[in-house]
Design an enzyme around this catalytic site. Structure first.
Site, PDB file in Angstrom:
ATOM      1  N   LEU A  21       0.832  -1.212   0.000  1.00 20.32           N
ATOM      2  CA  LEU A  21       0.000   0.000   0.000  1.00 20.32           C
ATOM      3  C   LEU A  21       0.863   1.258   0.000  1.00 20.32           C
ATOM      4  CD1 LEU A  21      -2.877  -0.913   2.486  1.00 20.32           C
ATOM      5  CD2 LEU A  21      -2.884  -0.972  -0.009  1.00 20.32           C
ATOM      6  N   GLY A  24       6.146   2.877   2.875  1.00 21.36           N
ATOM      7  CA  GLY A  24       7.415   3.591   2.728  1.00 21.36           C
ATOM      8  C   GLY A  24       7.197   5.020   2.247  1.00 21.36           C
ATOM      9  N   GLU A 156       4.497 -13.554  11.290  1.00 18.85           N
ATOM     10  CA  GLU A 156       5.900 -13.169  11.443  1.00 18.85           C
ATOM     11  C   GLU A 156       6.103 -11.751  11.969  1.00 18.85           C
ATOM     12  OE1 GLU A 156       7.669 -13.985   7.673  1.00 18.85           O
ATOM     13  OE2 GLU A 156       6.681 -12.299   6.708  1.00 18.85           O
ATOM     14  N   LYS A 229     -17.754   7.190   9.832  1.00 17.95           N
ATOM     15  CA  LYS A 229     -17.984   5.770  10.095  1.00 17.95           C
ATOM     16  C   LYS A 229     -16.689   5.095  10.569  1.00 17.95           C
ATOM     17  CE  LYS A 229     -19.908   1.844   7.548  1.00 17.95           C
ATOM     18  NZ  LYS A 229     -20.410   1.447   6.226  1.00 17.95           N
ATOM     19  N   CYS A 387      28.338  -0.266 -12.515  1.00 24.49           N
ATOM     20  CA  CYS A 387      28.871  -1.464 -11.860  1.00 24.49           C
ATOM     21  C   CYS A 387      29.042  -2.592 -12.884  1.00 24.49           C
ATOM     22  CB  CYS A 387      28.006  -1.862 -10.676  1.00 24.49           C
ATOM     23  SG  CYS A 387      28.970  -2.752  -9.446  1.00 24.49           S
ATOM     24  N   MET A 390      29.494  -1.159 -16.222  1.00 15.96           N
ATOM     25  CA  MET A 390      30.839  -0.665 -16.512  1.00 15.96           C
ATOM     26  C   MET A 390      31.769  -1.839 -16.840  1.00 15.96           C
ATOM     27  SD  MET A 390      33.858  -0.703 -14.502  1.00 15.96           S
ATOM     28  CE  MET A 390      35.305   0.290 -14.185  1.00 15.96           C
ATOM     29  N   GLU A 411      34.241 -13.537 -13.051  1.00 12.73           N
ATOM     30  CA  GLU A 411      32.960 -13.902 -12.422  1.00 12.73           C
ATOM     31  C   GLU A 411      32.183 -14.864 -13.331  1.00 12.73           C
ATOM     32  OE1 GLU A 411      30.328 -10.566 -11.659  1.00 12.73           O
ATOM     33  OE2 GLU A 411      28.807 -11.846 -10.760  1.00 12.73           O
ATOM     34  N   ARG A 468      32.339  -7.271  -6.012  1.00 13.96           N
ATOM     35  CA  ARG A 468      33.469  -8.138  -5.651  1.00 13.96           C
ATOM     36  C   ARG A 468      34.578  -8.083  -6.703  1.00 13.96           C
ATOM     37  NH1 ARG A 468      29.261 -11.589  -3.805  1.00 13.96           N
ATOM     38  NH2 ARG A 468      29.477 -11.760  -1.535  1.00 13.96           N
ATOM     39  N   HIS A 513      27.775   3.017  -7.560  1.00 13.46           N
ATOM     40  CA  HIS A 513      26.338   3.174  -7.842  1.00 13.46           C
ATOM     41  C   HIS A 513      25.900   4.617  -7.576  1.00 13.46           C
ATOM     42  CE1 HIS A 513      25.266  -1.168  -8.131  1.00 13.46           C
ATOM     43  NE2 HIS A 513      26.393  -1.279  -7.458  1.00 13.46           N
ATOM     44  N   GLU A 515      23.280   6.020  -8.465  1.00 18.64           N
ATOM     45  CA  GLU A 515      21.825   6.105  -8.262  1.00 18.64           C
ATOM     46  C   GLU A 515      21.444   6.177  -6.784  1.00 18.64           C
ATOM     47  OE1 GLU A 515      23.515   3.495  -9.331  1.00 18.64           O
ATOM     48  OE2 GLU A 515      22.620   1.577  -8.735  1.00 18.64           O
TER      49      GLU A 515
HETATM   50  N1  GLN Z   1      28.856  -8.716 -10.249  1.00 22.24           N
HETATM   51  C1  GLN Z   1      29.757  -7.605 -10.287  1.00 22.24           C
HETATM   52  C2  GLN Z   1      30.703  -7.614  -9.111  1.00 22.24           C
HETATM   53  O1  GLN Z   1      30.491  -8.258  -8.124  1.00 22.24           O
HETATM   54  C3  GLN Z   1      29.006  -6.289 -10.349  1.00 22.24           C
HETATM   55  C4  GLN Z   1      28.176  -6.010  -9.151  1.00 22.24           C
HETATM   56  C5  GLN Z   1      27.128  -4.953  -9.371  1.00 22.24           C
HETATM   57  O2  GLN Z   1      26.760  -4.643 -10.502  1.00 22.24           O
HETATM   58  N2  GLN Z   1      26.609  -4.394  -8.286  1.00 22.24           N
HETATM   59  O3  GLN Z   1      31.710  -6.955  -9.141  1.00 22.24           O
END
Ligand code: GLN
Length: 539
Positions: A21, A24, A156, A229, A387, A390, A411, A468, A513, A515
């Protein structure tokens, strides 16, 4: 702060009848109004699930994972809190059942309970209350708004409601409870129905909690008769029955709540003075521009979770903020990376004015992202990679410009011959998944005379991270020789944070990030300039 010596006030926001709803948004809107009256307020979210934090949750389950400056992986509602209030949140602003139990169980193992039986009441509820009061005890806030996740009646969330009951019992008029509920509209009879709300308030009463204020989500106006009401059946004042009608944008909600006088009702209940009339000038200005754009652009958001737009909440909001700065409507085209190949890029991306490749984890949809980036680079369409976005730009450049065949990130391809993206040293020996990435705010130095320097207008920035893997510096020289510059690096120079391509009007990838830091008051410069570049491109 006028009330330094007076006690911190606690407002609890519970949900009834249905989930989703918008607790937040209501919490953030109320906090915004209190802030506009000169109060310092913060918002906390209590989540009833057992995960210690949402960091390990698939975005399909829970939408985006928001990251705070101090590196907490949190519920996406914290993003709304920050975007509305322009005040950073922290580890203490999001607490889950898992976190509560983990703390209590760890204490039990340490022998802290001295032989006592450890129980939901009082041990779990005490820990919940301690977490709620922690924010009040920082001395930074006069009002703490605590949003209880889930819907009243869920098994919960019971311990959270019980903790609220106890806090009201301890603190009396320093607490207020807002119950956010739904008035369904029956088309056949043409009326709003109050029964589900009556039942939901009854459930709350069974737990010993009387709500002070009802905020009623509704698709139609809530007339005086319905308000009377609800007041009568739910034991609240008529003026404490607040209408929350469907809005065309979440940014309307603070002004709708102002019109309904939610702030005044709350302050009266808490016995706090009204102070000044709410200063919402900046907010109204923002809304005015949001609703009256002078141009439009089309930006493609390439990701693998696009069926669930909440997975990219902060990016979508940052684009809205940036659009407002440019007095431009940003139309986001949500494009599934799995459905992009080298044959359909022209058809799918050809009409875009900007291409944003989203963050993410794992192999799914990677080649689609790389295809999109190749198209953006070759067609000179403004590109922003965030991230993983890039990292994909690095892979694309390696393969298609540097000729490093099948270059990849370790990765996705641990055995790749050209590991242009590789795991960070500090991550190599980490095996546990929860809260172990490079998380939160880190500084970055920007090189002079670069696009990044012009965008930020300064040489030292600080941005939030969640990753990572990183750019493999063994390949840096090759990249820079070919025009792909590392224009932002961390202070010791070991980690590439920003890349930009010299031979392109606007091609930028960031390991962090941006954003997460964009707010209504402070739209993020990278997004603002990206939308500006898209606008220029469209002309
Ligand atoms: N998977 C990538 C990393 O771990 C990018 C992570 C992401 O986009 N937040 O580096």
């Amino acid at each position: 702060m006028e009330t330094k010596t007076s006690p911190v006030k606690y407002i609890f926001v519970t949900g009834g009848v249905s989930s989703s709803l918008g607790k937040g948004i209501i919490s953030a809107s109320l906090a915004k109004l209190l802030q506009a009256r000169g109060y310092s307020a913060t918002i906390q979210k209590l989540d009833p699930y057992i995960n210690v934090d949402p960091g390990t949750l698939n975005p399909y389950e829970h939408g985006e994972c928001f990251v705070t400056n101090d590196g907490a992986e949190t519920d996406l509602d914290l993003g709304h809190y920050e975007r509305f209030l322009n005040v950073p949140t922290s580890q203490s602003n999001n607490v889950t059942t898992g976190r509560i139990y983990q703390t209590v169980i760890n204490k039990e193992r340490e022998g802290a309970y001295l032989g006592k039986t450890v129980q939901v009441i009082p041990h779990i509820t005490d820990e919940i209350k301690r977490r709620i009061k922690l924010l009040g005890e920082t001395g930074q806030f006069e009002v703490v708004i605590t949003e209880i996740g889930g819907t009243v009646g869920d098994i919960e969330s019971l311990p959270f409601i019980e903790a609220v009951r106890q806090m009201i019992w301890e603190m009396g008029s320093n607490c207020a409870v807002i119950h956010l509920t739904l008035l369904p509209y029956l088309t056949v009879t043409g009326e709003l129905k109050t029964k589900p709300t009556q039942h939901s308030v009854k459930t709350l009463l069974e737990y010993g909690v009387q709500p002070d204020i009802l905020v009623c989500r509704s698709e139609k106006p809530v007339n005086a008769e319905i308000r009377r009401k609800l007041a009568l059946f739910c034991n609240v004042n008529v003026n404490a029955v607040i209408e929350s009608i469907d809005a065309s944008t979440i940014y309307d909600v603070p002004l709708l709540m102002l019109k309904e006088q939610l702030d005044k009702v709350v302050l009266a209940k808490l016995k706090l003075p009204l102070r000044q009339e709410p200063d919402m000038e900046g907010w109204k200005n923002f809304l005015g521009k949001l609703k009256n754009p002078t141009s439009e652009v089309k930006i493609g958001l390439i990701g693998k979770y696009i069926e669930l737009k909440d997975a990219y909440k902060s990016i979508a909001e940052a684009l809205i903020h940036a659009g407002v700065s440019n007095e431009t409507k940003v139309n986001v085209e949500w494009i599934h990376s799995e459905k992009l190949d080298d044959k359909n890029v022209q058809e799918k991306l050809g009409t875009l004015h900007g291409i944003l490749v989203a963050p993410g984890f794992g192999d799914r949809g990677i080649e689609g992202k790389i295809n999109a980036i190749k198209f953006a680079r070759e067609q000179k369409i403004p590109f922003l990679g965030i991230c993983l976005g890039m990292q994909c730009a690095v892979i694309e450049f390696s393969r298609n410009v540097l000729g490093l065949e099948n270059a990849h990130s370790t990765e996705m391809a641990p055995e790749t011959k050209y590991p242009v993206i590789d795991i960070m040293d500090e991550q190599k020996n980490i095996t546990k998944k929860g809260g172990t990435m490079r998380l939160g705010e880190y500084p970055c130095n920007i090189s002079k005379n670069t696009k990044a320097a012009a965008i930020y207008g300064k040489s030292r920035i600080s941005e939030r991270h969640r990753h990572r893997y990183e750019f493999n510096n063994k390949f840096l020289k090759k990249f820079e020789d070919a025009g792909m510059l590392a224009s932002g690096v961390n202070p010791n120079g070991s980690l590439v944070e920003i890349i930009e391509y010299k031979n392109h009007p606007w091609f930028i990838g960031v390991q962090f990030h941006p954003e997460y830091k964009s707010t209504v008051e402070n739209p993020h410069p990278l997004f603002v300039k990206f939308v500006k570049a898209a606008l220029d491109y469209s002309r």
